[in-house]
Motif scaffolding. Structure first.
Motif, short mmCIF file in Angstrom:
data_model
loop_
_atom_site.label_atom_id
_atom_site.label_comp_id
_atom_site.label_asym_id
_atom_site.label_seq_id
_atom_site.Cartn_x
_atom_site.Cartn_y
_atom_site.Cartn_z
N MET A 1 -17.13 16.84 6.41
CA MET A 1 -18.33 16.22 6.70
C MET A 1 -18.97 16.36 5.41
N LEU A 2 -19.68 15.18 4.95
CA LEU A 2 -20.30 14.97 3.52
C LEU A 2 -21.73 15.25 3.68
N VAL A 3 -22.31 16.28 3.06
CA VAL A 3 -23.63 16.78 3.22
C VAL A 3 -24.31 16.30 2.00
N ILE A 4 -25.17 15.30 2.02
CA ILE A 4 -26.09 15.08 0.72
C ILE A 4 -27.38 15.69 0.95
N LYS A 5 -27.72 16.32 -0.07
CA LYS A 5 -29.16 16.93 -0.18
C LYS A 5 -29.86 16.67 -1.16
N THR A 6 -31.26 16.29 -1.05
CA THR A 6 -31.96 15.95 -2.13
C THR A 6 -32.73 17.27 -2.56
N GLU B 1 -14.91 20.90 7.99
CA GLU B 1 -15.20 21.43 6.62
C GLU B 1 -16.31 20.73 5.72
N PRO B 2 -17.60 21.17 5.85
CA PRO B 2 -18.60 20.63 5.38
C PRO B 2 -18.49 20.46 3.82
N VAL B 3 -19.01 19.75 2.92
CA VAL B 3 -19.03 19.56 1.66
C VAL B 3 -20.51 19.14 1.09
N LEU B 4 -21.00 19.93 0.32
CA LEU B 4 -22.38 19.84 -0.19
C LEU B 4 -22.45 19.24 -1.67
N VAL B 5 -23.26 17.94 -1.73
CA VAL B 5 -23.65 17.30 -2.92
C VAL B 5 -25.19 17.42 -3.20
N GLU B 6 -25.68 17.87 -4.19
CA GLU B 6 -27.00 17.90 -4.34
C GLU B 6 -27.53 16.84 -5.34
N ILE B 7 -28.31 15.88 -5.02
CA ILE B 7 -28.92 15.01 -5.84
C ILE B 7 -30.50 15.01 -5.95
N LEU C 1 -14.78 8.77 -3.48
CA LEU C 1 -16.18 8.44 -3.50
C LEU C 1 -16.68 8.79 -5.22
N LYS C 2 -17.78 7.95 -5.50
CA LYS C 2 -18.22 8.22 -6.91
C LYS C 2 -19.50 9.10 -6.67
N LEU C 3 -19.43 10.41 -6.82
CA LEU C 3 -20.62 11.10 -6.37
C LEU C 3 -21.17 11.81 -8.00
N PRO C 4 -22.57 12.04 -7.70
CA PRO C 4 -23.24 12.36 -9.04
C PRO C 4 -22.69 13.71 -9.37
N SER C 5 -22.24 14.87 -8.60
CA SER C 5 -21.76 15.95 -9.03
C SER C 5 -20.42 16.53 -7.97
N PRO C 6 -19.36 17.19 -8.41
CA PRO C 6 -18.40 17.56 -7.41
C PRO C 6 -18.79 18.27 -6.43
N PRO C 7 -18.27 18.07 -5.32
CA PRO C 7 -18.78 18.60 -3.80
C PRO C 7 -18.45 20.23 -3.88
N GLN C 8 -19.38 21.02 -3.32
CA GLN C 8 -19.02 22.16 -3.21
C GLN C 8 -18.83 22.50 -1.65
N ALA C 9 -17.65 23.36 -1.43
CA ALA C 9 -17.31 23.68 -0.21
C ALA C 9 -18.30 24.68 0.77
#
Ligand code: SF4
Length: 340
Positions: free
Chosen positions: A234-239, A296-302, A272-280
């Protein structure tokens, strides 16, 4: 034995039955229906606050019919088995549009409505309209299978048929309304699954399982089948501002209509082109009837929402507005951990 059995159950109910559950305030179809559906997979104590909130927001079948499904699902969040909530909403609309807001009065007619099975239909028609029909919820199955020593797992057709036949054979000719509630209460408060209180049971003399000293052998257990485990990311994008991006799932399938984090395979994530590598993030396991799901959730902060292209049916959720969305359980847990 038939009337004697019912008389004992009814006499016990008059003194020891539960008479103050919130849905017993008015034994009319709408609250009885809502409580029956909520109670299908859930214990009374868990259901009570959900029931009260639901009735406060949707006090009548027409109020439920005119609500948005999203709002219905958000009030259901945490109860699980969301098809129940979708069916409630569908049925409310059918009753409003085609039955002038009135519930059908017979078990047969109630059975035509989405999400209403034989036992629920029997509960509504017997409790609200005194129809002489049986119910067979989990509690009543336990009582009947023990009193008549009906072995086998109730999920099997032949066993279920035997239980229905016996339940029907024991019906009294009057006080159906009280008898239905009495049988539910007997199962819920006396004929407990692990340690039944046979000493104070009104039908102990007729109970064949007790006579054989084998009460906990009934009802028969479900044959064990190993459930497969599937996995998903699951891709978790967080601002930076503390919002997370969800997507509303399609109406059918698991968690239909609920909000969740987008699911991906590893290959899709790699592309996916993400602004930073996903963290588990910590993994979660969620069990369905037929399989386990390893998440397996992965977090990307933007920085802000605008940093990413929009996805279908997206919604941004923060600590302040998360109550307004019907969230699947894993999304709820991830959000709680992230935004706490
Ligand atoms: S005697 Fe015991 S097992 Fe039999 S119905 Fe009563 S509580 Fe259940």
């Amino acid at each position: 034995m038939t009337q004697a059995f019912a008389d004992k159950v009814l006499a016990w109910f008059d003194v020891f039955g539960r008479h103050d559950l919130p849905w017993q305030k008015s034994l009319t179809p709408y609250p009885v229906w809502i409580s029956e559906i909520m109670l299908q997979q859930t214990q009374v104590q868990t259901v009570i606050p959900y029931f009260n909130r639901f009735m406060m927001r949707f006090p009548s079948v027409t109020a439920l019919a005119s609500a948005d499904l999203d709002e219905v699902l958000s009030l259901w969040t945490g109860l699980g088995y969301y098809a129940r909530a979708r069916n409630l909403h569908k049925t409310a609309r059918i009753i409003s549009e085609y039955h002038q807001g009135q519930f059908p009065r017979s078990q047969q007619d109630l059975l035509q409505l989405p999400g209403i099975g034989r036992s629920t239909a029997g509960a509504i028609s017997s409790i609200c309209f005194n129809e002489r029909v049986a119910i067979l919820d989990g509690n009543v199955k336990r009582v009947i299978s023990r009193v008549f020593a009906i072995g086998g797992w109730p999920g099997q057709r032949e066993t279920a048929q035997q239980l229905w036949q016996q339940a029907e054979a024991m019906l009294p000719y009057d006080r159906m309304n009280a008898y239905t509630q009495a049988m539910m209460d007997l199962g819920a408060t006396i004929c407990l699954s692990r340690a039944p209180l046979c000493d104070v049971c009104p039908v102990s003399r007729q109970c064949q399982a007790l006579d054989r000293s084998s009460v906990t052998d009934y009802p028969g257990k479900k044959p064990k089948v190993a459930k497969p485990t599937r996995s998903t990311i699951m891709l978790v994008i967080k601002t930076k501002g503390g919002e997370v991006r969800l997507t509303q799932r399609p109406p059918e399938g698991i968690w239909g209509g609920l909000y969740s984090f987008p699911e991906l395979t590893q290959a899709q994530l790699d592309e996916l082109k993400l602004p930073s590598p996903p963290q588990a993030l910590p993994k979660l396991k969620h069990s369905f009837t037929h399989f386990h799901l390893l998440i397996e959730p992965v977090l990307v902060e933007i920085e802000s929402r605008g940093d990413l292209p929009k996805i279908d049916n997206e919604a941004w959720v923060s600590d302040d507005n998360s109550q307004a969305f019907g969230l699947c359980r894993p999304a709820q847990k991830i959000i709680q951990a992230l935004l706490a």
